[in-house]
Scaffold this motif. Structure first.
Motif, short mmCIF file in Angstrom:
data_model
loop_
_atom_site.label_atom_id
_atom_site.label_comp_id
_atom_site.label_asym_id
_atom_site.label_seq_id
_atom_site.Cartn_x
_atom_site.Cartn_y
_atom_site.Cartn_z
N ALA A 137 0.85 -1.19 0.00
CA ALA A 137 0.00 0.00 0.00
C ALA A 137 0.89 1.24 0.00
CB ALA A 137 -0.90 -0.01 1.23
N VAL A 138 0.34 2.34 -0.56
CA VAL A 138 1.04 3.62 -0.57
C VAL A 138 -0.02 4.71 -0.44
CG1 VAL A 138 1.06 3.99 -3.10
CG2 VAL A 138 2.95 4.88 -1.70
N GLY A 139 0.37 5.86 0.09
CA GLY A 139 -0.59 6.96 0.24
C GLY A 139 -1.01 7.10 1.69
N GLU A 140 -1.92 8.05 1.91
CA GLU A 140 -2.35 8.36 3.27
C GLU A 140 -2.89 7.12 3.98
OE1 GLU A 140 -4.79 11.97 3.24
OE2 GLU A 140 -5.18 11.52 5.37
N GLY A 141 -2.40 6.88 5.16
CA GLY A 141 -2.90 5.77 5.96
C GLY A 141 -2.44 4.40 5.50
N ALA A 142 -1.47 4.35 4.57
CA ALA A 142 -1.00 3.06 4.04
C ALA A 142 -0.45 2.19 5.17
CB ALA A 142 0.07 3.29 2.98
N ALA B 207 7.70 4.92 -15.01
CA ALA B 207 6.39 5.33 -14.51
C ALA B 207 6.22 4.99 -13.03
CB ALA B 207 5.29 4.66 -15.35
N ILE B 208 6.64 3.81 -12.62
CA ILE B 208 6.46 3.43 -11.20
C ILE B 208 7.37 4.30 -10.32
CG2 ILE B 208 8.16 1.52 -11.08
CD1 ILE B 208 4.71 1.39 -9.49
N THR B 209 8.54 4.66 -10.84
CA THR B 209 9.44 5.54 -10.08
C THR B 209 8.79 6.90 -9.85
OG1 THR B 209 11.36 4.40 -11.00
CG2 THR B 209 11.75 6.59 -10.11
N ALA B 210 8.23 7.48 -10.91
CA ALA B 210 7.57 8.79 -10.78
C ALA B 210 6.38 8.69 -9.84
CB ALA B 210 7.12 9.28 -12.16
N TYR B 211 5.63 7.61 -9.96
CA TYR B 211 4.45 7.42 -9.12
C TYR B 211 4.84 7.35 -7.65
CZ TYR B 211 0.24 5.18 -7.26
OH TYR B 211 -0.88 4.88 -6.52
N LEU B 212 5.82 6.52 -7.34
CA LEU B 212 6.21 6.35 -5.93
C LEU B 212 6.86 7.62 -5.37
CD1 LEU B 212 7.47 2.65 -5.93
CD2 LEU B 212 5.34 3.54 -4.95
N LYS B 213 7.57 8.35 -6.22
CA LYS B 213 8.17 9.63 -5.79
C LYS B 213 7.12 10.62 -5.33
CE LYS B 213 12.67 10.51 -7.62
NZ LYS B 213 13.48 11.12 -8.67
N SER B 214 5.94 10.53 -5.92
CA SER B 214 4.90 11.50 -5.57
C SER B 214 4.37 11.27 -4.15
CB SER B 214 3.77 11.44 -6.59
OG SER B 214 3.02 10.26 -6.42
N PHE B 215 4.74 10.15 -3.54
CA PHE B 215 4.33 9.89 -2.15
C PHE B 215 5.43 10.21 -1.15
CE2 PHE B 215 1.56 7.32 -4.81
CZ PHE B 215 0.31 7.72 -4.33
N GLY B 216 6.27 11.16 -1.54
CA GLY B 216 7.25 11.68 -0.59
C GLY B 216 8.64 11.15 -0.83
N GLU B 217 9.61 12.01 -0.53
CA GLU B 217 11.02 11.63 -0.68
C GLU B 217 11.71 11.80 0.66
OE1 GLU B 217 13.10 13.01 -4.15
OE2 GLU B 217 11.24 13.63 -5.06
N PHE C 281 11.93 7.20 -1.33
CA PHE C 281 13.22 7.70 -1.80
C PHE C 281 13.96 8.40 -0.66
CE2 PHE C 281 10.76 6.83 -5.46
CZ PHE C 281 11.68 6.21 -6.30
N GLY C 282 15.16 7.93 -0.39
CA GLY C 282 15.92 8.43 0.73
C GLY C 282 15.69 7.62 2.00
N ARG C 283 14.75 6.67 1.89
CA ARG C 283 14.45 5.81 3.04
C ARG C 283 15.48 4.70 3.10
NH1 ARG C 283 8.43 3.15 3.04
NH2 ARG C 283 9.41 1.13 2.75
N GLN C 284 15.88 4.32 4.31
CA GLN C 284 16.81 3.19 4.45
C GLN C 284 16.10 1.91 4.03
OE1 GLN C 284 19.52 2.48 7.37
NE2 GLN C 284 19.96 4.62 7.84
N GLY D 108 21.43 -2.99 7.76
CA GLY D 108 22.63 -2.91 8.62
C GLY D 108 23.79 -2.20 7.94
N GLU D 109 23.84 -2.34 6.60
CA GLU D 109 24.90 -1.67 5.84
C GLU D 109 24.56 -0.21 5.55
OE1 GLU D 109 25.11 -4.18 2.36
OE2 GLU D 109 25.86 -5.88 3.56
N GLY D 110 23.40 0.23 5.99
CA GLY D 110 23.02 1.62 5.80
C GLY D 110 22.60 1.97 4.38
N ARG D 111 22.19 0.95 3.63
CA ARG D 111 21.80 1.25 2.23
C ARG D 111 20.46 1.95 2.18
NH1 ARG D 111 22.53 -4.33 -0.71
NH2 ARG D 111 21.86 -3.15 -2.52
N VAL D 112 20.35 2.84 1.18
CA VAL D 112 19.20 3.74 1.07
C VAL D 112 18.58 3.58 -0.33
CG1 VAL D 112 18.69 6.22 0.85
CG2 VAL D 112 20.07 5.41 2.77
N TRP D 113 17.27 3.70 -0.40
CA TRP D 113 16.60 3.65 -1.71
C TRP D 113 16.80 4.95 -2.47
CZ3 TRP D 113 15.53 -0.67 -3.75
CH2 TRP D 113 15.11 -1.77 -2.99
N ASP D 114 17.33 4.83 -3.68
CA ASP D 114 17.32 5.96 -4.60
C ASP D 114 16.77 5.41 -5.92
OD1 ASP D 114 19.40 4.55 -5.80
OD2 ASP D 114 20.95 5.93 -5.10
N GLU D 115 16.72 6.27 -6.92
CA GLU D 115 16.11 5.88 -8.18
C GLU D 115 16.84 4.70 -8.83
OE1 GLU D 115 14.88 9.51 -10.13
OE2 GLU D 115 14.88 8.39 -12.03
#
Ligand code: HEM
Length: 107
Positions: free
Chosen positions: A20-25, A97-107, A37-40, A58-65
């Protein structure tokens, strides 16, 4: 880009059974995807990740595009041992398209 968002929303139908994504997900069989995006990696509270995600965290990896596109193209090659049972998105357009879509739910 509203057109890209609209196609991303369509692509997300392939993810919806598990995410789920969006408010209350809330977490489903996969973690909620707000603020990705920017989330560990492997950091959603209350979600039980596989070992490979716990290790990435544990390795501190972060989601980017770049990471997201690679993961979604071939989930089980990018994250060996992941429990995400999804074969991947084959089309570059769908990945954009999925990258743009998910980006719209905050970075
Ligand atoms: C993990 C995205 C499809 C189940 C993840 C993560 C992302 C993601 C970004 C990592 C999240 C994090 O680090 O917190 C997507 C997208 C999908 C998709 C965009 C569609 C294109 C699916 C499907 C399923 C699923 C269809 C279920 C059959 C899971 C599970 C995890 C996960 C169980 C945790 C993996 C682990 O701990 O190894 N997904 N996913 N996902 N996803 Fe998906």
């Amino acid at each position: 880009d509203p057109a890209l968002f609209a196609s991303g929303e369509k692509v997300f139908k392939k993810c919806k059974a598990c995410h789920a994504v969006g408010e209350g997900a809330k977490n489903k069989s996969g973690p909620q995807l707000n603020g990705l995006f920017g989330r560990q990696m492997g950091s959603v509270e209350g979600f039980k990740y596989s070992k490979v995600f716990v290790a990435a965290h544990g390795e501190g990896r972060v989601w980017d595009e770049a990471a997201l596109v690679e993961f979604l193209a071939k989930p089980r090659s990018y994250m060996k041992g992941t429990k995400m049972a999804f074969s991947g998105l084959k089309k570059e357009d769908d990945l954009a398209a999925i990258t743009a879509y998910l980006k719209s739910f905050g970075e």
